[in-house]
Scaffold this motif. Structure first.
Motif, short mmCIF file in Angstrom:
data_model
loop_
_atom_site.label_atom_id
_atom_site.label_comp_id
_atom_site.label_asym_id
_atom_site.label_seq_id
_atom_site.Cartn_x
_atom_site.Cartn_y
_atom_site.Cartn_z
N ASP A 261 0.84 -1.21 0.00
CA ASP A 261 0.00 0.00 0.00
C ASP A 261 0.87 1.26 0.00
OD1 ASP A 261 -2.36 -1.42 0.05
OD2 ASP A 261 -2.44 -1.49 2.24
N ALA A 264 2.57 1.71 -3.42
CA ALA A 264 1.61 2.12 -4.45
C ALA A 264 1.24 3.59 -4.26
CB ALA A 264 0.37 1.23 -4.39
N LEU A 306 3.00 -5.37 -6.12
CA LEU A 306 2.89 -4.00 -6.62
C LEU A 306 2.52 -3.97 -8.11
CD1 LEU A 306 3.27 -1.12 -5.47
CD2 LEU A 306 5.63 -1.19 -6.31
N ARG A 309 -0.93 -4.08 -8.91
CA ARG A 309 -1.71 -2.94 -8.44
C ARG A 309 -1.61 -1.71 -9.32
NH1 ARG A 309 -2.51 -2.48 -2.68
NH2 ARG A 309 -2.64 -0.25 -2.97
#
Ligand SMILES: *Cc1c(COP(=O)(O)O)cnc(C)c1O
Ligand code: SF4
Length: 331
Positions: A261, A264, A306, A309
Protein backbone atom coordinates in the motif's frame (compact mmCIF):
# COMPACT_ATOMS: atom_id res chain seq x y z
CA UNK A 1 18.98 49.70 5.80
CA UNK A 2 22.49 48.26 5.92
CA UNK A 3 23.69 46.95 2.59
CA UNK A 4 24.68 43.52 3.91
CA UNK A 5 23.83 40.69 1.59
CA UNK A 6 21.33 38.33 3.15
CA UNK A 7 21.86 34.61 2.74
CA UNK A 8 19.08 33.13 0.58
CA UNK A 9 16.12 31.79 2.56
CA UNK A 10 17.05 28.17 1.84
CA UNK A 11 20.49 28.65 3.35
CA UNK A 12 18.96 30.16 6.46
CA UNK A 13 16.57 27.21 6.74
CA UNK A 14 19.47 24.82 6.17
CA UNK A 15 21.45 26.34 9.00
CA UNK A 16 18.39 26.17 11.27
CA UNK A 17 17.99 22.40 10.83
CA UNK A 18 17.39 20.36 13.97
CA UNK A 19 20.62 18.68 15.08
CA UNK A 20 19.87 18.07 18.77
CA UNK A 21 18.01 14.79 19.47
CA UNK A 22 16.52 16.30 22.61
CA UNK A 23 14.92 19.09 20.60
CA UNK A 24 13.56 16.67 17.99
CA UNK A 25 11.88 14.56 20.68
CA UNK A 26 10.43 17.68 22.26
CA UNK A 27 9.10 19.09 18.98
CA UNK A 28 7.28 15.82 18.34
CA UNK A 29 6.14 15.23 21.91
CA UNK A 30 7.98 11.90 22.00
CA UNK A 31 9.00 9.83 24.99
CA UNK A 32 12.23 11.23 26.51
CA UNK A 33 13.26 7.59 27.11
CA UNK A 34 14.34 7.59 23.46
CA UNK A 35 16.99 10.19 24.20
CA UNK A 36 19.99 8.26 25.58
CA UNK A 37 20.13 5.91 22.58
CA UNK A 38 19.62 8.81 20.17
CA UNK A 39 22.50 10.71 21.70
CA UNK A 40 24.79 7.67 21.54
CA UNK A 41 23.90 6.76 17.96
CA UNK A 42 24.19 10.38 16.83
CA UNK A 43 27.85 10.35 17.80
CA UNK A 44 28.69 8.13 14.82
CA UNK A 45 26.54 10.08 12.37
CA UNK A 46 24.99 13.28 13.52
CA UNK A 47 21.26 14.00 13.55
CA UNK A 48 20.28 16.56 10.94
CA UNK A 49 16.76 17.31 9.74
CA UNK A 50 15.21 20.49 8.33
CA UNK A 51 12.32 21.88 10.36
CA UNK A 52 9.93 21.83 7.41
CA UNK A 53 10.47 18.08 7.15
CA UNK A 54 9.85 17.63 10.89
CA UNK A 55 6.55 19.47 10.39
CA UNK A 56 5.39 16.64 8.09
CA UNK A 57 5.82 14.06 10.86
CA UNK A 58 2.97 12.90 13.11
CA UNK A 59 3.55 14.16 16.66
CA UNK A 60 3.64 11.47 19.32
CA UNK A 61 4.30 8.62 16.90
CA UNK A 62 7.71 6.98 17.31
CA UNK A 63 6.99 4.82 14.23
CA UNK A 64 6.31 7.74 11.91
CA UNK A 65 7.88 6.82 8.55
CA UNK A 66 9.62 10.20 8.22
CA UNK A 67 10.91 10.15 11.77
CA UNK A 68 12.31 6.66 11.28
CA UNK A 69 14.50 7.94 8.48
CA UNK A 70 16.25 10.48 10.69
CA UNK A 71 16.03 9.51 14.38
CA UNK A 72 19.21 7.82 15.68
CA UNK A 73 18.34 4.52 17.39
CA UNK A 74 20.13 2.03 19.62
CA UNK A 75 19.80 -0.55 16.82
CA UNK A 76 22.43 1.40 14.86
CA UNK A 77 25.05 0.42 17.40
CA UNK A 78 24.60 -3.31 16.70
CA UNK A 79 27.27 -4.95 14.59
CA UNK A 80 25.72 -7.34 12.08
CA UNK A 81 27.64 -9.71 9.81
CA UNK A 82 27.78 -8.44 6.23
CA UNK A 83 27.03 -4.83 7.17
CA UNK A 84 30.21 -2.89 6.56
CA UNK A 85 31.41 0.70 6.56
CA UNK A 86 32.05 0.91 2.80
CA UNK A 87 29.41 -1.32 1.14
CA UNK A 88 29.69 0.07 -2.36
CA UNK A 89 33.42 0.33 -2.19
CA UNK A 90 33.93 2.36 -5.32
CA UNK A 91 34.95 5.75 -4.03
CA UNK A 92 38.29 4.54 -2.81
CA UNK A 93 38.73 2.19 -5.75
CA UNK A 94 38.07 4.67 -8.54
CA UNK A 95 41.01 5.84 -10.58
CA UNK A 96 40.87 9.25 -12.22
CA UNK A 97 40.09 12.71 -10.94
CA UNK A 98 38.93 13.02 -7.33
CA UNK A 99 35.17 13.01 -6.93
CA UNK A 100 34.47 11.66 -10.43
CA UNK A 101 33.04 8.16 -10.89
CA UNK A 102 33.16 6.91 -14.46
CA UNK A 103 31.74 3.44 -14.03
CA UNK A 104 28.95 3.16 -16.57
CA UNK A 105 29.03 3.76 -20.30
CA UNK A 106 28.29 7.27 -21.50
CA UNK A 107 27.71 8.83 -18.10
CA UNK A 108 29.86 10.04 -15.26
CA UNK A 109 28.90 10.83 -11.71
CA UNK A 110 30.43 13.84 -10.03
CA UNK A 111 30.47 14.01 -6.24
CA UNK A 112 29.83 17.74 -6.26
CA UNK A 113 29.80 18.08 -2.47
CA UNK A 114 29.68 15.90 0.62
CA UNK A 115 27.10 18.07 2.33
CA UNK A 116 23.45 17.07 2.78
CA UNK A 117 20.46 18.94 4.18
CA UNK A 118 19.29 15.82 6.00
CA UNK A 119 21.07 12.85 7.47
CA UNK A 120 19.28 9.67 6.45
CA UNK A 121 20.17 6.93 8.90
CA UNK A 122 20.34 4.24 6.19
CA UNK A 123 22.78 6.13 3.98
CA UNK A 124 26.16 4.61 3.18
CA UNK A 125 27.72 8.02 3.51
CA UNK A 126 27.27 7.79 7.28
CA UNK A 127 30.76 6.34 7.41
CA UNK A 128 32.38 8.26 4.63
CA UNK A 129 34.49 11.29 5.42
CA UNK A 130 33.30 13.12 2.30
CA UNK A 131 33.58 16.43 3.99
CA UNK A 132 37.33 16.28 4.30
CA UNK A 133 38.06 14.25 1.18
CA UNK A 134 37.72 15.21 -2.46
CA UNK A 135 34.31 16.74 -2.13
CA UNK A 136 35.37 19.76 -0.15
CA UNK A 137 37.34 21.02 -3.11
CA UNK A 138 36.03 23.93 -5.11
CA UNK A 139 38.19 22.72 -7.92
CA UNK A 140 36.51 20.73 -10.66
CA UNK A 141 39.23 21.34 -13.22
CA UNK A 142 40.49 17.75 -13.25
CA UNK A 143 36.99 16.31 -13.51
CA UNK A 144 36.06 18.76 -16.28
CA UNK A 145 39.26 17.90 -18.17
CA UNK A 146 38.41 14.18 -17.96
CA UNK A 147 34.92 14.83 -19.33
CA UNK A 148 36.18 17.11 -22.09
CA UNK A 149 38.75 14.53 -23.18
CA UNK A 150 36.26 11.66 -23.55
CA UNK A 151 33.63 12.14 -26.27
CA UNK A 152 31.81 8.97 -25.15
CA UNK A 153 30.53 10.92 -22.12
CA UNK A 154 27.04 12.21 -23.04
CA UNK A 155 25.66 12.70 -19.56
CA UNK A 156 27.00 14.23 -16.36
CA UNK A 157 25.31 13.35 -13.09
CA UNK A 158 25.78 15.73 -10.21
CA UNK A 159 25.52 13.78 -7.00
CA UNK A 160 26.90 13.89 -3.49
CA UNK A 161 26.01 14.37 -0.75
CA UNK A 162 23.49 16.64 -2.31
CA UNK A 163 24.65 18.80 -5.22
CA UNK A 164 21.95 21.37 -4.50
CA UNK A 165 23.56 22.01 -1.12
CA UNK A 166 26.10 24.03 -3.13
CA UNK A 167 25.54 27.72 -3.73
CA UNK A 168 23.99 28.91 -6.97
CA UNK A 169 27.20 30.76 -7.76
CA UNK A 170 29.22 27.54 -7.72
CA UNK A 171 26.57 25.50 -9.49
CA UNK A 172 26.09 27.99 -12.29
CA UNK A 173 29.85 28.07 -12.80
CA UNK A 174 30.04 24.28 -12.95
CA UNK A 175 27.05 23.92 -15.26
CA UNK A 176 28.39 26.71 -17.46
CA UNK A 177 31.62 24.74 -17.84
CA UNK A 178 29.66 21.61 -18.78
CA UNK A 179 27.59 23.60 -21.29
CA UNK A 180 30.84 24.46 -23.02
CA UNK A 181 31.82 20.81 -23.63
CA UNK A 182 30.14 20.01 -26.96
CA UNK A 183 29.69 16.24 -26.55
CA UNK A 184 27.88 16.58 -23.21
CA UNK A 185 24.14 16.45 -23.92
CA UNK A 186 22.50 15.73 -20.61
CA UNK A 187 22.75 17.09 -17.09
CA UNK A 188 21.32 14.99 -14.31
CA UNK A 189 20.83 16.10 -10.71
CA UNK A 190 20.52 13.46 -8.00
CA UNK A 191 19.04 15.44 -5.16
CA UNK A 192 16.86 15.00 -2.10
CA UNK A 193 16.53 18.76 -1.56
CA UNK A 194 13.27 19.30 -3.51
CA UNK A 195 11.75 16.82 -1.02
CA UNK A 196 13.39 17.77 2.27
CA UNK A 197 14.02 21.50 1.73
CA UNK A 198 11.74 22.66 -1.12
CA UNK A 199 12.75 26.30 -0.44
CA UNK A 200 15.97 25.36 -2.25
CA UNK A 201 14.13 25.50 -5.59
CA UNK A 202 14.16 29.29 -5.68
CA UNK A 203 14.43 31.86 -8.47
CA UNK A 204 18.22 31.96 -8.38
CA UNK A 205 18.39 28.21 -8.97
CA UNK A 206 15.77 28.27 -11.69
CA UNK A 207 17.73 30.95 -13.55
CA UNK A 208 20.94 28.95 -14.04
CA UNK A 209 19.09 25.69 -14.57
CA UNK A 210 16.86 27.19 -17.26
CA UNK A 211 19.83 28.87 -18.89
CA UNK A 212 21.71 25.63 -19.52
CA UNK A 213 21.56 24.27 -23.06
CA UNK A 214 21.69 20.70 -21.70
CA UNK A 215 18.76 18.31 -21.47
CA UNK A 216 17.95 18.29 -17.81
CA UNK A 217 16.95 15.36 -15.63
CA UNK A 218 16.20 15.66 -11.93
CA UNK A 219 16.15 12.46 -9.91
CA UNK A 220 14.56 13.27 -6.56
CA UNK A 221 14.59 10.97 -3.56
CA UNK A 222 11.36 10.39 -1.67
CA UNK A 223 10.61 7.18 0.20
CA UNK A 224 7.08 7.82 1.40
CA UNK A 225 4.05 9.77 0.13
CA UNK A 226 3.89 11.67 3.43
CA UNK A 227 7.11 13.44 2.39
CA UNK A 228 5.29 15.14 -0.47
CA UNK A 229 3.34 18.18 0.70
CA UNK A 230 2.19 21.32 -1.12
CA UNK A 231 5.56 23.08 -0.85
CA UNK A 232 7.25 20.03 -2.38
CA UNK A 233 4.67 19.96 -5.19
CA UNK A 234 5.36 23.62 -5.97
CA UNK A 235 9.12 22.97 -6.06
CA UNK A 236 8.72 19.98 -8.35
CA UNK A 237 6.44 21.93 -10.67
CA UNK A 238 9.01 24.74 -10.89
CA UNK A 239 11.72 22.22 -11.80
CA UNK A 240 9.49 20.72 -14.49
CA UNK A 241 8.85 24.20 -15.87
CA UNK A 242 12.58 24.52 -16.68
CA UNK A 243 12.06 21.65 -19.11
CA UNK A 244 13.58 19.08 -16.77
CA UNK A 245 12.33 15.50 -16.80
CA UNK A 246 11.56 14.39 -13.25
CA UNK A 247 12.17 10.97 -11.76
CA UNK A 248 12.34 9.61 -8.24
CA UNK A 249 14.52 7.02 -6.59
CA UNK A 250 13.66 5.42 -3.28
CA UNK A 251 15.28 3.01 -0.91
CA UNK A 252 13.29 0.01 0.30
CA UNK A 253 13.28 0.45 4.06
CA UNK A 254 11.88 -1.73 6.83
CA UNK A 255 9.35 0.23 8.84
CA UNK A 256 9.18 3.06 6.29
CA UNK A 257 7.89 1.74 2.98
CA UNK A 258 8.05 -2.08 3.15
CA UNK A 259 4.45 -2.75 2.25
CA UNK A 260 2.52 -2.70 -0.97
CA UNK A 261 0.00 0.00 0.00
CA UNK A 262 2.78 2.43 0.93
CA UNK A 263 4.72 1.78 -2.27
CA UNK A 264 1.61 2.12 -4.45
CA UNK A 265 0.66 5.34 -2.70
CA UNK A 266 4.18 6.69 -3.20
CA UNK A 267 4.14 6.01 -6.95
CA UNK A 268 0.71 7.56 -7.39
CA UNK A 269 1.53 10.61 -5.28
CA UNK A 270 4.74 11.15 -7.22
CA UNK A 271 2.94 10.88 -10.52
CA UNK A 272 0.36 13.42 -9.43
CA UNK A 273 3.30 15.73 -8.69
CA UNK A 274 4.75 15.23 -12.17
CA UNK A 275 7.39 12.67 -11.19
CA UNK A 276 7.90 9.13 -12.46
CA UNK A 277 9.29 6.35 -10.27
CA UNK A 278 12.74 5.25 -11.41
CA UNK A 279 14.64 3.01 -9.01
CA UNK A 280 13.70 1.28 -5.79
CA UNK A 281 17.08 0.49 -4.28
CA UNK A 282 17.82 -2.41 -2.03
CA UNK A 283 19.54 -1.08 1.05
CA UNK A 284 23.31 -0.89 0.84
CA UNK A 285 24.54 -3.21 3.60
CA UNK A 286 26.01 -0.41 5.63
CA UNK A 287 27.02 -0.83 9.23
CA UNK A 288 24.39 0.67 11.53
CA UNK A 289 21.51 0.30 9.06
CA UNK A 290 20.74 -3.41 9.48
CA UNK A 291 17.37 -2.70 11.09
CA UNK A 292 16.19 -1.15 7.77
CA UNK A 293 16.99 -4.29 5.79
CA UNK A 294 14.31 -6.08 3.75
CA UNK A 295 15.57 -9.44 2.44
CA UNK A 296 15.64 -10.10 -1.33
CA UNK A 297 12.83 -12.68 -1.24
CA UNK A 298 10.51 -10.31 0.53
CA UNK A 299 11.51 -7.43 -1.76
CA UNK A 300 10.65 -9.56 -4.81
CA UNK A 301 7.24 -10.56 -3.43
CA UNK A 302 6.50 -6.93 -2.70
CA UNK A 303 7.25 -6.07 -6.32
CA UNK A 304 4.97 -8.88 -7.50
CA UNK A 305 2.14 -7.52 -5.41
CA UNK A 306 2.89 -4.00 -6.62
CA UNK A 307 2.88 -4.90 -10.32
CA UNK A 308 -0.61 -6.31 -9.81
CA UNK A 309 -1.71 -2.94 -8.44
CA UNK A 310 -0.13 -0.28 -10.64
CA UNK A 311 0.11 0.67 -14.30
CA UNK A 312 3.47 -0.31 -15.73
CA UNK A 313 4.72 3.26 -15.91
CA UNK A 314 4.34 3.64 -12.15
CA UNK A 315 6.56 0.65 -11.33
CA UNK A 316 10.01 1.50 -9.99
CA UNK A 317 12.79 -0.92 -10.90
CA UNK A 318 14.07 -2.89 -7.94
CA UNK A 319 17.86 -2.73 -8.14
CA UNK A 320 20.98 -3.11 -6.15
CA UNK A 321 24.45 -1.88 -6.79
CA UNK A 322 26.99 -4.65 -7.22
CA UNK A 323 30.59 -3.49 -7.59
CA UNK A 324 32.08 -4.31 -10.97
CA UNK A 325 28.79 -4.48 -12.92
CA UNK A 326 28.13 -2.35 -16.02
CA UNK A 327 24.89 -1.02 -14.56
CA UNK A 328 22.68 -1.31 -11.53
CA UNK A 329 21.59 -4.93 -11.16
CA UNK A 330 17.87 -5.75 -11.37
CA UNK A 331 16.62 -8.14 -8.74
C1 LIG B 1 23.92 4.81 -10.19
C2 LIG B 1 25.07 5.37 -10.90
C3 LIG B 1 24.93 6.00 -12.14
C4 LIG B 1 23.60 6.18 -12.81
O1 LIG B 1 23.10 4.97 -13.26
P1 LIG B 1 21.75 4.99 -14.10
O2 LIG B 1 21.41 3.56 -14.24
O3 LIG B 1 22.03 5.68 -15.37
O4 LIG B 1 20.76 5.75 -13.28
C5 LIG B 1 26.06 6.47 -12.77
N1 LIG B 1 27.28 6.35 -12.22
C6 LIG B 1 27.46 5.74 -11.04
C7 LIG B 1 28.82 5.62 -10.49
C8 LIG B 1 26.37 5.24 -10.32
O5 LIG B 1 26.54 4.67 -9.13
S1 SF4 C 1 23.20 11.32 0.33
FE1 SF4 C 1 20.98 11.21 0.12
S2 SF4 C 1 20.39 9.40 1.34
FE2 SF4 C 1 22.45 10.01 1.99
S3 SF4 C 1 22.16 11.36 3.75
FE3 SF4 C 1 22.31 12.66 1.92
S4 SF4 C 1 20.19 12.94 1.28
FE4 SF4 C 1 20.19 11.19 2.68
Amino acid sequence: MPLTRQAPLWQQRLSQAVTDPCELLRLLALDPDLLPAAVLAARDFRLRVPRGYVARMRPGDPDDPLLRQVLPLAAELERLPGFVTDPVGDLAAMPGPPGLLHKYHGRVLLIATGACAIHCRYCFRRHFPYEDAQAASDDWQAALAHIAADPSIREVILSGGDPLALSDRRLSKLVGALDAIPHVERLRLHTRLPIVLPERIDDALLVWLSASRLHKIVVAHANHAQEIDDAVRVALRALADTGATLFNQSVLLRGVNDDVDTLADLSETLFAAGVLPYYLHRLDPVQGAGHFDVPDDEARSLMQALVARLPGYLMPRLVREIPGQAAKTAL
